[in-house]
Structures are given as C-alpha cells and as structure tokens.
Write a protein that holds these residues in place. Structure first.
Motif, PDB file in Angstrom:
ATOM      1  N   GLU A 298       0.827  -1.206   0.000  1.00  0.00           N
ATOM      2  CA  GLU A 298       0.000   0.000   0.000  1.00  0.00           C
ATOM      3  C   GLU A 298       0.863   1.259   0.000  1.00  0.00           C
ATOM      4  O   GLU A 298       0.524   2.265  -0.644  1.00  0.00           O
ATOM      5  CB  GLU A 298      -0.937  -0.016   1.208  1.00  0.00           C
ATOM      6  CG  GLU A 298      -2.071  -1.027   1.064  1.00  0.00           C
ATOM      7  CD  GLU A 298      -2.863  -1.224   2.345  1.00  0.00           C
ATOM      8  OE1 GLU A 298      -2.653  -0.455   3.307  1.00  0.00           O
ATOM      9  OE2 GLU A 298      -3.698  -2.156   2.394  1.00  0.00           O
ATOM     10  N   ILE A 299       1.985   1.218   0.712  1.00  0.00           N
ATOM     11  CA  ILE A 299       2.902   2.368   0.721  1.00  0.00           C
ATOM     12  C   ILE A 299       3.372   2.664  -0.701  1.00  0.00           C
ATOM     13  O   ILE A 299       3.372   3.813  -1.154  1.00  0.00           O
ATOM     14  CB  ILE A 299       4.104   2.095   1.638  1.00  0.00           C
ATOM     15  CG1 ILE A 299       3.666   2.021   3.102  1.00  0.00           C
ATOM     16  CG2 ILE A 299       5.156   3.198   1.473  1.00  0.00           C
ATOM     17  CD1 ILE A 299       4.769   1.588   4.049  1.00  0.00           C
ATOM     18  N   GLU A 300       3.790   1.616  -1.421  1.00  0.00           N
ATOM     19  CA  GLU A 300       4.271   1.811  -2.793  1.00  0.00           C
ATOM     20  C   GLU A 300       3.187   2.408  -3.680  1.00  0.00           C
ATOM     21  O   GLU A 300       3.455   3.303  -4.488  1.00  0.00           O
ATOM     22  CB  GLU A 300       4.768   0.485  -3.368  1.00  0.00           C
ATOM     23  CG  GLU A 300       6.035  -0.036  -2.708  1.00  0.00           C
ATOM     24  CD  GLU A 300       6.602  -1.238  -3.456  1.00  0.00           C
ATOM     25  OE1 GLU A 300       6.509  -1.262  -4.706  1.00  0.00           O
ATOM     26  OE2 GLU A 300       7.133  -2.155  -2.797  1.00  0.00           O
ATOM     27  N   ARG A 301       1.954   1.926  -3.520  1.00  0.00           N
ATOM     28  CA  ARG A 301       0.859   2.442  -4.347  1.00  0.00           C
ATOM     29  C   ARG A 301       0.593   3.928  -4.050  1.00  0.00           C
ATOM     30  O   ARG A 301       0.314   4.710  -4.963  1.00  0.00           O
ATOM     31  CB  ARG A 301      -0.425   1.628  -4.091  1.00  0.00           C
ATOM     32  CG  ARG A 301      -0.336   0.140  -4.356  1.00  0.00           C
ATOM     33  CD  ARG A 301      -0.206  -0.179  -5.846  1.00  0.00           C
ATOM     34  NE  ARG A 301       1.162  -0.051  -6.335  1.00  0.00           N
ATOM     35  CZ  ARG A 301       2.119  -0.950  -6.107  1.00  0.00           C
ATOM     36  NH1 ARG A 301       1.886  -2.028  -5.382  1.00  0.00           N
ATOM     37  NH2 ARG A 301       3.328  -0.770  -6.615  1.00  0.00           N
ATOM     38  N   VAL A 302       0.654   4.296  -2.783  1.00  0.00           N
ATOM     39  CA  VAL A 302       0.414   5.704  -2.430  1.00  0.00           C
ATOM     40  C   VAL A 302       1.509   6.588  -3.000  1.00  0.00           C
ATOM     41  O   VAL A 302       1.236   7.665  -3.550  1.00  0.00           O
ATOM     42  CB  VAL A 302       0.336   5.886  -0.901  1.00  0.00           C
ATOM     43  CG1 VAL A 302       0.087   7.351  -0.568  1.00  0.00           C
ATOM     44  CG2 VAL A 302      -0.765   5.054  -0.304  1.00  0.00           C
ATOM     45  N   LEU A 303       2.748   6.157  -2.872  1.00  0.00           N
ATOM     46  CA  LEU A 303       3.858   6.965  -3.385  1.00  0.00           C
ATOM     47  C   LEU A 303       3.791   7.095  -4.905  1.00  0.00           C
ATOM     48  O   LEU A 303       4.128   8.144  -5.467  1.00  0.00           O
ATOM     49  CB  LEU A 303       5.194   6.361  -2.951  1.00  0.00           C
ATOM     50  CG  LEU A 303       5.454   6.368  -1.433  1.00  0.00           C
ATOM     51  CD1 LEU A 303       6.783   5.701  -1.121  1.00  0.00           C
ATOM     52  CD2 LEU A 303       5.420   7.779  -0.878  1.00  0.00           C
ATOM     53  N   GLU A 304       3.336   6.026  -5.579  1.00  0.00           N
ATOM     54  CA  GLU A 304       3.136   6.104  -7.033  1.00  0.00           C
ATOM     55  C   GLU A 304       2.068   7.144  -7.363  1.00  0.00           C
ATOM     56  O   GLU A 304       2.216   7.925  -8.314  1.00  0.00           O
ATOM     57  CB  GLU A 304       2.729   4.738  -7.576  1.00  0.00           C
ATOM     58  CG  GLU A 304       3.845   3.713  -7.587  1.00  0.00           C
ATOM     59  CD  GLU A 304       3.350   2.325  -7.967  1.00  0.00           C
ATOM     60  OE1 GLU A 304       2.130   2.186  -8.244  1.00  0.00           O
ATOM     61  OE2 GLU A 304       4.166   1.386  -7.991  1.00  0.00           O
ATOM     62  N   ARG A 305       1.002   7.140  -6.580  1.00  0.00           N
ATOM     63  CA  ARG A 305      -0.074   8.110  -6.807  1.00  0.00           C
ATOM     64  C   ARG A 305       0.435   9.530  -6.588  1.00  0.00           C
ATOM     65  O   ARG A 305       0.107  10.441  -7.363  1.00  0.00           O
ATOM     66  CB  ARG A 305      -1.253   7.809  -5.883  1.00  0.00           C
ATOM     67  CG  ARG A 305      -2.401   8.791  -6.040  1.00  0.00           C
ATOM     68  CD  ARG A 305      -3.519   8.527  -5.044  1.00  0.00           C
ATOM     69  NE  ARG A 305      -4.438   9.642  -4.976  1.00  0.00           N
ATOM     70  CZ  ARG A 305      -5.343   9.825  -4.026  1.00  0.00           C
ATOM     71  NH1 ARG A 305      -5.457   8.945  -3.048  1.00  0.00           N
ATOM     72  NH2 ARG A 305      -6.132  10.881  -4.030  1.00  0.00           N
ATOM     73  N   GLU A 306       1.208   9.738  -5.530  1.00  0.00           N
ATOM     74  CA  GLU A 306       1.758  11.072  -5.277  1.00  0.00           C
ATOM     75  C   GLU A 306       2.594  11.552  -6.452  1.00  0.00           C
ATOM     76  O   GLU A 306       2.512  12.723  -6.863  1.00  0.00           O
ATOM     77  CB  GLU A 306       2.606  11.063  -3.998  1.00  0.00           C
ATOM     78  CG  GLU A 306       1.792  10.955  -2.723  1.00  0.00           C
ATOM     79  CD  GLU A 306       2.645  11.107  -1.481  1.00  0.00           C
ATOM     80  OE1 GLU A 306       2.100  11.425  -0.414  1.00  0.00           O
ATOM     81  OE2 GLU A 306       3.886  10.919  -1.579  1.00  0.00           O
ATOM     82  N   ALA A 307       3.405  10.640  -7.029  1.00  0.00           N
ATOM     83  CA  ALA A 307       4.250  11.006  -8.166  1.00  0.00           C
ATOM     84  C   ALA A 307       3.407  11.359  -9.386  1.00  0.00           C
ATOM     85  O   ALA A 307       3.680  12.340 -10.088  1.00  0.00           O
ATOM     86  CB  ALA A 307       5.198   9.850  -8.492  1.00  0.00           C
TER      87      ALA A 307
ATOM     88  N   GLU B  84       0.474  12.569  -9.352  1.00  0.00           N
ATOM     89  CA  GLU B  84      -0.254  13.813  -9.105  1.00  0.00           C
ATOM     90  C   GLU B  84       0.684  14.990  -8.851  1.00  0.00           C
ATOM     91  O   GLU B  84       0.311  15.975  -8.213  1.00  0.00           O
ATOM     92  CB  GLU B  84      -1.219  13.621  -7.929  1.00  0.00           C
ATOM     93  CG  GLU B  84      -2.304  12.597  -8.220  1.00  0.00           C
ATOM     94  CD  GLU B  84      -3.308  12.434  -7.084  1.00  0.00           C
ATOM     95  OE1 GLU B  84      -3.261  13.251  -6.134  1.00  0.00           O
ATOM     96  OE2 GLU B  84      -4.130  11.502  -7.149  1.00  0.00           O
ATOM     97  N   GLY B  85       1.905  14.857  -9.335  1.00  0.00           N
ATOM     98  CA  GLY B  85       2.827  15.995  -9.276  1.00  0.00           C
ATOM     99  C   GLY B  85       3.454  16.229  -7.922  1.00  0.00           C
ATOM    100  O   GLY B  85       3.775  17.375  -7.574  1.00  0.00           O
ATOM    101  N   GLY B  86       3.634  15.177  -7.148  1.00  0.00           N
ATOM    102  CA  GLY B  86       4.282  15.325  -5.850  1.00  0.00           C
ATOM    103  C   GLY B  86       3.356  15.780  -4.747  1.00  0.00           C
ATOM    104  O   GLY B  86       3.811  16.392  -3.768  1.00  0.00           O
TER     105      GLY B  86
END
Length: 284
Positions: A215-224, A226-228
């Motif tokens: 889940e951590i990896e998926r969230v960080l991918e989403r943040e990237a 969405e432009g950080g």
C-alpha cells in the motif's frame, strides 16, 4: 453529532450562549423513532441576534425533508419562552440584550454529516415553506482518509478511526467498510486511490507486513502521478520507524521519514493534542 454541532456554533459565535434540544423523528405509520435530530439556538450578544441550527444525520431519506420543513417553526418554538439576559455591567461597550426580545437571524443553518439529496432541491423545499437556509455538510469539511495498518494494530487503528469519525472525518477502516466477497487487492487499490489521504500506521507490527508495504508503494506512485502531492500521512505507535526500520527499498523509507510523524498511541500523554493536529491537517 450533538456535541459536534454545539462546538461548531461555539467556534462560530464565541461569546454566544448555546441552547440545545433533542427531537425524535417518528415514522408516520408506526410512530417508531427513526432518528433523533438536534435543534440549537446560539444567543449571541455581539450580533444581537439568535442563530438557529438544526442538525440532521444523513439528511434526505424519503419524506424526511418535507416533514422537517413543515415542522421547523414548531421545533424552534420550544426555545421561545426561555429568558437569558446578557450584558456587561462592569465595563459596558454596548446595549444589554436578552433572549426573548432578541430577533432570529433570517437564515437557519441546516447541518448534516451526509447530504442524500441535491442541495438545490433541499433549498427549494424549505423556501416553499417560507424558510431560508444555509446548508453545512460535515462531509465536505474534511478530506476523506483511508487507514492503512497491519493486523496486530487493529485495536489501536480502531481507536484512531473512532476519534476521527467523532469529529466528522470520513474514514475507510477495514473492519467497518470492507465488502464481503470483494478481492482484497482490488479493495486496497480502490481505498488507496479513491480517498483524499492515506493514514499509514508506522509501527513494527505494521511496517513488517507485506500488505502494508504494498500500500505504501501504491500511495507513493499516486503522489508522483499527481505531481508530488502530499497524500500519505504517517503516524506511529512506537519508535520502530526511527530506530529499526530498514526495508529493502531504502528510497521508500527516506520518503516517509522526510515527513512529520506524530505518535497516536492511545496511551501517550499527548494523545489528544496529536489527534487534534491530525484532524487540523485534514481540514478541506
């Protein structure tokens, strides 16, 4: 909801006296109480008027809007005979006022934790009965949050979930919101991607779980993507993340440790203050 709406009025009108009354809404056929709504009047010496608020959980069930609109005057008539004089005799800066002669503000605040009908139809229904309203939808006050944690931390995560929901935050918590039969990976994917924020419990029992790491990896991918944007909110129950956590993906650990991490252990002496900080960070 009664406590939350009282607090809402006290923050909106700091010097007001807030009066409250419970009103049962009954089924017109069985006369059984279907829900309880809450009427409030804030008697505000600063504005010199009384402000009305009606709190209704899950507003918009069949026939409910029309029934409330028709009975709104009767609901607030309960407060009509109460006399409270307000003034400052030691250092007067304005006229004294009292709750009987003080007029009502023209608009009534209609407060709900979830609006089930289009807002314009709600406004029209009340206008047809001669009432002006302002709608306060609690669900829009805070960003929604998905709670990510490992199984052994379920009790602590549940306590955190209750604390957030008690102030009106919309949460997704596995024991309450999971759907029987749905595939776990799809449920977690939707949770991580459809909520405004993801609350990550960073304890030893959670950060060593493969599901949480995924889940951590998926969230960080989403943040990237969405432009950080800042979607992930890490919280902890112990010192593991600071003293022992050393995952294979060191870049992931670096991204989490670079954020402010608060302790939400219910046994912590600063628990209430830290929950208040967390709630403040979720303000829309």
């Amino acid at each position: 909801m009664k406590e939350r709406t009282t607090k809402y009025l006290q923050e909106k009108y700091p010097r007001a006296v807030v009066l409250s009354q419970d009103f049962p809404l009954k089924n017109q056929f069985t006369q059984a109480t279907e829900k309880v709504i809450y009427g409030h009047v804030a008697i505000d010496p600063d504005t010199g008027v009384k402000h009305r608020l009606l709190a209704i959980p899950d507003l918009g069930n069949l026939g409910e809007v029309a029934s409330v609109a028709q009975n709104l005057k009767a609901i607030f008539d309960v407060f009509a005979g109460l006399y409270i004089g307000m003034g400052n005799n030691l250092n007067p800066t304005g006229s004294s006022v009292d709750s009987v002669t003080m007029p009502y503000a023209p608009k009534i605040l209609l407060y709900t934790n979830g609006l089930k009908v289009p807002i314009q139809s709600l406004i029209s229904e009340f206008q047809n009965m001669g009432h002006q309203i302002d709608v306060v939808d609690e669900s829009s006050m805070y960003q929604s949050i998905f709670i990510s944690y490992g199984g052994p931390d379920e009790e602590a995560a549940g306590t955190l979930n209750k604390a957030l929901k008690s102030v009106g935050v919309s949460t997704w918590f596995f024991p309450d919101d999971s759907i029987p039969g749905q595939k776990l990976h799809r449920m977690m994917h939707d949770g991580v991607n459809k909520h405004d924020k993801v609350l990550l419990v960073c304890s030893k029992d959670s950060l060593t779980r493969n599901g949480v790491l995924n889940e951590i990896e998926r969230v960080l991918e989403r943040e990237a993507k969405e432009g950080g944007s800042d979607i992930l909110i890490p919280v902890t129950l112990d010192d593991y993340i600071f003293t022992e956590w050393n995952p294979e993906r060191t870049d992931i650990a670096d991204q989490i440790k670079a954020r402010v991490i608060i302790n939400v252990d219910p046994e912590s002496e600063n628990y209430k203050q830290d929950i208040d900080k967390l709630v403040k960070s979720l303000k829309s």
